[in-house]
Design a protein around this motif. Structure first.
Motif: not given
Length: 284
Positions: A68-78, A101-108
């Motif tokens: 089970h994986e979580f959607d990155v977009w929903h997690l970053v949005k939260s 920058p922190i949201k972009n860092h999570i994606w990276w």
């Protein structure tokens, strides 16, 4: 939706009744759709969802052999919403410039961790050093011991203010990043899955199932089937190209795009910004 082909494989519709909320129906529909695939001998290695509490528990207890994986977009949005709320507190204004920058860092971090949760956490937690202008450190448990950006010139003034280790902004950021629940959830984005293509299908679904109209249960099922057939037929369609050159298009043979512009909020009303930096290109 299958991640590799982007085709719809299964769906389930449920009708709200007395004593059952729409949130509770998501768990029921998810179980029905999964059971349908498994009963038809479809091997499911991994499933990506948002952080729905009931679905998370169901997958852990009833489908433990499925990752089970979580959607990155929903997690970053939260996380972005939490950071925005923290930045509005007293003496935490310095945190505002660090939200994007922190949201972009999570994606990276999710995109470069090579599916290793420990490496993902090592990269993501390094943001606590970066915001304090610390770009090299020692870590015996990871090979990630320095920021991957270019060396910052001390003479060049950064547009963002470095956070003080003893300041309220850094304490709020550290408390959020080091939260045990968040650290546990972050381990479930190491495969860097997101449901963007599924959101595209939901957008196309409104053509067959307008939200402002009422349909019977059978009508909802039939219209969803039509939307899935339409999506699966066009999912691998090649992008349109320019056949006749004009002022608004590129040379003949180049890909065609629909041009849209972002809406800006001014004084409570939406204003269409026609500036080039707010232009968005959608493939045709």
């Amino acid at each position: 939706m299958d991640v590799e082909t982007n085709k719809m494989l299964s769906f389930d519709t449920q009708q709200i009744g007395s004593g059952v909320s729409s949130v509770g129906l998501e768990k029921i529909a998810c179980r029905n759709a999964l059971d349908y695939l498994l009963s038809n001998y479809v091997k499911i290695f991994m499933i990506c969802t948002d952080r729905h509490v009931a679905i998370r528990k169901m997958l852990r207890e009833e489908y433990s052999d499925i990752k089970h994986e979580f959607d990155v977009w929903h997690l970053v949005k939260s996380i972005g919403k939490t950071l925005l709320a923290a930045s509005k507190r007293k003496q935490c204004n310095d945190l505002t410039e660090w939200i994007s920058p922190i949201k972009n860092h999570i994606w990276w971090s999710g995109n470069t961790c090579k599916k290793y949760p420990d490496e993902l956490l090592a990269r993501l937690n390094s943001v606590l050093d970066h915001v304090r202008d610390i770009h090299t450190w020692e870590d015996d448990n990871s090979q990630y011991t320095s920021c991957k950006h270019a060396v910052l010139d001390e003479e060049v003034e950064t547009p963002k203010k470095w956070l003080d280790e003893e300041g309220a902004s850094f304490e709020a950021l550290k408390k959020m990043i080091k939260d045990n629940r968040l650290q546990k959830d972050l381990r479930q984005i190491s495969y860097f899955c997101h449901t963007g293509d599924l959101e595209v299908f939901h957008s196309a679904l409104t053509k067959y199932r307008p939200k402002r109209l009422h349909f019977s249960a059978n009508g909802m099922i039939a219209r969803t089937q039509l939307a899935a057939l339409d999506h699966n037929f066009n999912v691998n369609r090649s992008q349109a190209v320019v056949k006749k050159q004009c002022e608004s298009s590129g040379p003949v043979g180049t890909p065609r795009y629909n041009v849209a512009y972002q809406k800006l909020e001014r004084n409570g009303s939406s204003v269409l910004s026609m500036s080039p930096q707010n232009r968005i290109l959608f493939p045709q």
